[in-house]
Write a protein that holds these residues in place. Structure first.
Motif, PDB file in Angstrom:
ATOM      1  N   GLN A 223       1.230  42.478  63.974  1.00 57.74           N
ATOM      2  CA  GLN A 223       2.901  42.511  64.163  1.00 57.74           C
ATOM      3  C   GLN A 223       3.144  41.650  65.450  1.00 57.74           C
ATOM      4  O   GLN A 223       4.194  40.768  65.295  1.00 57.74           O
ATOM      5  CB  GLN A 223       3.249  44.075  64.793  1.00 57.74           C
ATOM      6  CG  GLN A 223       3.074  44.989  63.682  1.00 57.74           C
ATOM      7  CD  GLN A 223       4.003  44.680  62.355  1.00 57.74           C
ATOM      8  OE1 GLN A 223       5.334  44.071  62.455  1.00 57.74           O
ATOM      9  NE2 GLN A 223       3.641  44.897  61.202  1.00 57.74           N
ATOM     10  N   THR A 224       2.169  41.516  66.472  1.00 56.88           N
ATOM     11  CA  THR A 224       2.503  40.782  67.577  1.00 56.88           C
ATOM     12  C   THR A 224       2.459  39.253  67.165  1.00 56.88           C
ATOM     13  O   THR A 224       3.182  38.438  67.459  1.00 56.88           O
ATOM     14  CB  THR A 224       1.567  41.052  68.815  1.00 56.88           C
ATOM     15  OG1 THR A 224       1.624  42.421  69.151  1.00 56.88           O
ATOM     16  CG2 THR A 224       1.979  40.086  69.918  1.00 56.88           C
ATOM     17  N   SER A 225       1.543  39.060  66.291  1.00 49.26           N
ATOM     18  CA  SER A 225       1.332  37.625  65.813  1.00 49.26           C
ATOM     19  C   SER A 225       2.408  37.197  64.922  1.00 49.26           C
ATOM     20  O   SER A 225       2.822  36.043  64.842  1.00 49.26           O
ATOM     21  CB  SER A 225      -0.225  37.432  65.294  1.00 49.26           C
ATOM     22  OG  SER A 225      -0.151  38.348  64.217  1.00 49.26           O
ATOM     23  N   LYS A 226       2.971  38.099  64.043  1.00 46.45           N
ATOM     24  CA  LYS A 226       4.003  37.813  63.235  1.00 46.45           C
ATOM     25  C   LYS A 226       5.320  37.587  64.126  1.00 46.45           C
ATOM     26  O   LYS A 226       5.758  36.447  63.929  1.00 46.45           O
ATOM     27  CB  LYS A 226       4.252  39.114  62.350  1.00 46.45           C
ATOM     28  CG  LYS A 226       5.322  38.902  61.336  1.00 46.45           C
ATOM     29  CD  LYS A 226       5.557  39.878  60.532  1.00 46.45           C
ATOM     30  CE  LYS A 226       6.612  39.652  59.606  1.00 46.45           C
ATOM     31  NZ  LYS A 226       6.792  40.923  58.691  1.00 46.45           N
ATOM     32  N   GLU A 227       5.467  38.499  65.188  1.00 45.34           N
ATOM     33  CA  GLU A 227       6.562  38.186  66.133  1.00 45.34           C
ATOM     34  C   GLU A 227       6.384  36.771  66.648  1.00 45.34           C
ATOM     35  O   GLU A 227       7.230  35.955  67.116  1.00 45.34           O
ATOM     36  CB  GLU A 227       6.625  39.187  67.055  1.00 45.34           C
ATOM     37  CG  GLU A 227       7.870  39.016  68.103  1.00 45.34           C
ATOM     38  CD  GLU A 227       9.030  39.255  67.257  1.00 45.34           C
ATOM     39  OE1 GLU A 227      10.075  38.747  68.274  1.00 45.34           O
ATOM     40  OE2 GLU A 227       9.462  39.703  66.317  1.00 45.34           O
ATOM     41  N   THR A 228       5.078  36.401  67.250  1.00 42.92           N
ATOM     42  CA  THR A 228       4.959  35.086  67.821  1.00 42.92           C
ATOM     43  C   THR A 228       5.198  33.809  66.890  1.00 42.92           C
ATOM     44  O   THR A 228       5.871  32.951  67.518  1.00 42.92           O
ATOM     45  CB  THR A 228       3.344  34.884  68.304  1.00 42.92           C
ATOM     46  OG1 THR A 228       3.039  36.113  68.975  1.00 42.92           O
ATOM     47  CG2 THR A 228       3.185  33.698  68.766  1.00 42.92           C
ATOM     48  N   LEU A 229       4.803  33.888  65.665  1.00 43.42           N
ATOM     49  CA  LEU A 229       5.357  32.865  64.744  1.00 43.42           C
ATOM     50  C   LEU A 229       6.841  32.804  64.730  1.00 43.42           C
ATOM     51  O   LEU A 229       7.273  31.773  64.653  1.00 43.42           O
ATOM     52  CB  LEU A 229       4.648  32.925  63.570  1.00 43.42           C
ATOM     53  CG  LEU A 229       2.974  32.853  63.470  1.00 43.42           C
ATOM     54  CD1 LEU A 229       2.679  33.302  62.166  1.00 43.42           C
ATOM     55  CD2 LEU A 229       2.789  31.516  63.667  1.00 43.42           C
ATOM     56  N   ARG A 230       7.445  34.004  64.524  1.00 44.46           N
ATOM     57  CA  ARG A 230       8.843  33.774  64.343  1.00 44.46           C
ATOM     58  C   ARG A 230       9.536  33.343  65.486  1.00 44.46           C
ATOM     59  O   ARG A 230      10.637  32.631  65.508  1.00 44.46           O
ATOM     60  CB  ARG A 230       9.534  35.356  64.184  1.00 44.46           C
ATOM     61  CG  ARG A 230      10.905  35.299  63.670  1.00 44.46           C
ATOM     62  CD  ARG A 230      11.265  36.813  63.385  1.00 44.46           C
ATOM     63  NE  ARG A 230      11.191  37.761  64.386  1.00 44.46           N
ATOM     64  CZ  ARG A 230      12.112  38.079  65.266  1.00 44.46           C
ATOM     65  NH1 ARG A 230      13.229  37.384  65.311  1.00 44.46           N
ATOM     66  NH2 ARG A 230      11.964  38.894  66.295  1.00 44.46           N
ATOM     67  N   GLU A 231       9.122  33.864  66.740  1.00 40.66           N
ATOM     68  CA  GLU A 231       9.775  33.068  67.949  1.00 40.66           C
ATOM     69  C   GLU A 231       9.550  31.671  68.171  1.00 40.66           C
ATOM     70  O   GLU A 231      10.338  30.894  68.716  1.00 40.66           O
ATOM     71  CB  GLU A 231       9.271  33.821  69.227  1.00 40.66           C
ATOM     72  CG  GLU A 231      10.448  35.316  69.385  1.00 40.66           C
ATOM     73  CD  GLU A 231      10.259  35.664  70.908  1.00 40.66           C
ATOM     74  OE1 GLU A 231      10.507  34.605  71.380  1.00 40.66           O
ATOM     75  OE2 GLU A 231      10.127  36.630  71.090  1.00 40.66           O
ATOM     76  N   LEU A 232       8.100  31.341  67.804  1.00 39.72           N
ATOM     77  CA  LEU A 232       7.737  29.935  68.095  1.00 39.72           C
ATOM     78  C   LEU A 232       8.719  29.049  67.003  1.00 39.72           C
ATOM     79  O   LEU A 232       9.103  27.953  67.520  1.00 39.72           O
ATOM     80  CB  LEU A 232       6.365  29.734  67.602  1.00 39.72           C
ATOM     81  CG  LEU A 232       5.865  28.204  67.837  1.00 39.72           C
ATOM     82  CD1 LEU A 232       6.158  27.868  69.245  1.00 39.72           C
ATOM     83  CD2 LEU A 232       4.200  28.409  67.501  1.00 39.72           C
ATOM     84  N   ARG A 233       8.825  29.509  65.780  1.00 43.61           N
ATOM     85  CA  ARG A 233       9.753  28.689  64.666  1.00 43.61           C
ATOM     86  C   ARG A 233      11.456  28.713  65.388  1.00 43.61           C
ATOM     87  O   ARG A 233      11.859  27.494  65.566  1.00 43.61           O
ATOM     88  CB  ARG A 233       9.875  29.217  63.643  1.00 43.61           C
ATOM     89  CG  ARG A 233       8.737  29.073  62.634  1.00 43.61           C
ATOM     90  CD  ARG A 233       8.760  29.440  61.216  1.00 43.61           C
ATOM     91  NE  ARG A 233       9.057  30.876  60.986  1.00 43.61           N
ATOM     92  CZ  ARG A 233       8.011  31.676  60.953  1.00 43.61           C
ATOM     93  NH1 ARG A 233       6.760  31.283  60.542  1.00 43.61           N
ATOM     94  NH2 ARG A 233       8.181  33.077  60.634  1.00 43.61           N
ATOM     95  N   THR A 234      11.688  29.761  65.897  1.00 46.45           N
ATOM     96  CA  THR A 234      13.046  29.689  66.518  1.00 46.45           C
ATOM     97  C   THR A 234      13.132  28.826  67.677  1.00 46.45           C
ATOM     98  O   THR A 234      14.029  27.717  67.965  1.00 46.45           O
ATOM     99  CB  THR A 234      13.429  30.930  67.001  1.00 46.45           C
ATOM    100  OG1 THR A 234      13.396  32.039  65.988  1.00 46.45           O
ATOM    101  CG2 THR A 234      14.802  30.882  67.719  1.00 46.45           C
ATOM    102  N   ALA A 235      12.136  28.807  68.625  1.00 46.49           N
ATOM    103  CA  ALA A 235      11.970  28.137  69.814  1.00 46.49           C
ATOM    104  C   ALA A 235      11.862  26.328  69.468  1.00 46.49           C
ATOM    105  O   ALA A 235      12.822  25.538  69.850  1.00 46.49           O
ATOM    106  CB  ALA A 235      11.071  28.443  70.857  1.00 46.49           C
ATOM    107  N   LEU A 236      11.196  26.146  68.466  1.00 46.65           N
ATOM    108  CA  LEU A 236      11.055  24.679  68.072  1.00 46.65           C
ATOM    109  C   LEU A 236      12.389  24.042  67.412  1.00 46.65           C
ATOM    110  O   LEU A 236      12.717  23.061  67.487  1.00 46.65           O
ATOM    111  CB  LEU A 236       9.852  24.434  67.055  1.00 46.65           C
ATOM    112  CG  LEU A 236       8.502  25.118  67.770  1.00 46.65           C
ATOM    113  CD1 LEU A 236       7.224  24.780  66.567  1.00 46.65           C
ATOM    114  CD2 LEU A 236       8.337  23.664  68.837  1.00 46.65           C
TER     115      LEU A 236
END
Length: 381
Positions: A223-236
């Protein structure tokens, strides 16, 4: 306020009228009236040369030649120099001011010759050439003075251009540095938080061979890695589309529950105390979210805490964000996380304080203005 410009159309017309009037009055006084054909022809020369001054900025050399010819004709007609020389001085000044120094010297020498011839025709037996020398000295002073002023003006203009270019380069370097820091801070907050939680959860799974707890840790990592990818896409997406509408909204305090849930998967008990506050400006909302995120990351990694509390409350024209834990570990030197939180707060004109809490543990407190302003002088951007 109206700015008077000597190169303006109204000022140019006024100059032509004043110089022409002085030359005309001088001719009338000098000749004691205009009666003869030569005097009428001299008047035409005065009017023609004075009128030509209207075009002196567009055609300085041509107007200078016309003025010199008028001076020569005036002297040949009346056999003496006259106030028409004022017209020639104005024309010569313009030639020098426009940068035609060689032409101005040639015109000046020619006018001295014409003046000497006219003065010679009117000289008495006891007369000398003092008037001619005075005229020559006058023209030399005009040419030298205008040349010196022009060089000073050009040097000053060049210095201003160089200063402006240096200022632009410094501003560009400053903006590039600020942008690099902003990107680094954003990526650090996004990746550091989630990767730290993944590390904590993986360590728990390795040191606790209980299959149930290991499964829970792996689910939390997923779940944390999924959230990481989602936030990373948003930030980029936000970083790539600077100045445009981002594909996804930047995170804010409206996602605080998600943040607390994610951080709680590491076994940390987190309580939130949120007071009613009005909607925050986007940059303040993002800064508050990132400060809470980084503070919880530090709690999970370094504090050795079991519980933490997140408080958000208004205070006059500011919003106060606090994260306090019950850890027993002594805080080490400030790292990138604390520096990053401080930079975010100061960039909005706010402040950040960190240190032991009143009941032990460690506390992070940020004060963010509801109307973000510039960072105080001397503070990092």
């Amino acid at each position: 306020m109206v700015t008077w410009r000597w190169h303006g159309r109204a000022a140019n017309i006024a100059l032509v009228l004043v110089v022409g009037l002085v030359a005309f009055v001088g001719l009338v006084v000098q000749s004691r009236g205009i009666d003869t054909a030569a005097e009428w022809a001299a008047l035409l020369a005065v009017l023609a040369a004075s009128g030509a001054l209207h075009f002196r900025r567009a055609h300085p050399v041509t107007v200078g030649v016309v003025a010199l010819a008028a001076v020569g004709a005036y002297g040949a007609l009346l056999h003496r120099p006259g106030p028409i020389m004022l017209v020639f001085v104005v024309a010569l000044y313009t030639v020098v001011d426009e940068g035609h120094l060689t032409v101005a010297i040639g015109l000046g020498l020619a006018s001295v010759v014409a003046f000497a011839v006219a003065d010679g025709n009117n000289r008495t037996a006891d007369g000398g050439n003092g008037a001619t020398l005075l005229h020559a000295g006058w023209l030399v002073a005009v040419i030298a003075g205008v040349t010196r002023n022009r060089r000073a003006y050009l040097a000053e203009a060049q210095a201003r251009v160089l200063a402006a270019e240096q200022s632009k380069e410094e501003e560009a370097r400053r903006r590039a540095t600020d942008e690099r820091l902003r990107i680094a801070r954003e990526l650090h907050d996004v990746l550091g938080h989630h990767l730290s939680l993944i590390n904590v959860q993986a360590s728990a799974a390795l040191h606790r061979p209980d299959p149930t707890r290991s499964e829970q840790a792996l689910i939390a990592i997923k779940q944390t890695s999924k959230e990481t990818l989602r936030e990373l896409r948003t930030a980029l997406g936000i970083l790539r589309q600077e100045g445009e509408a981002p594909t996804a909204p930047a995170p804010g305090l409206n996602r605080l529950d998600e943040l607390v849930t994610t951080a709680g998967r590491s076994g940390l008990e987190i309580r939130t105390e949120l007071a009613d506050i009005r909607p925050l400006p986007p940059e303040v909302d993002l800064a508050a979210y990132r400060i809470v995120q980084e503070a919880l990351t530090n709690v999970a990694r370094h504090a050795g805490a079991t519980a933490a509390v997140v408080r958000v409350r208004p205070d006059h024209d500011e919003v106060v964000v606090e994260v306090e834990d019950d850890g027993t570990g002594a805080p080490g030197p400030a790292g990138n996380g604390i520096h990053g939180m401080g930079e975010r707060a100061r960039a909005l004109g706010g402040s950040l304080t960190t240190g032991p809490g009143p009941d032990g543990g460690f506390r992070v407190r940020a004060r963010l203005p509801l109307r973000p302003g510039p960072a105080p002088a001397g503070a990092p951007s």
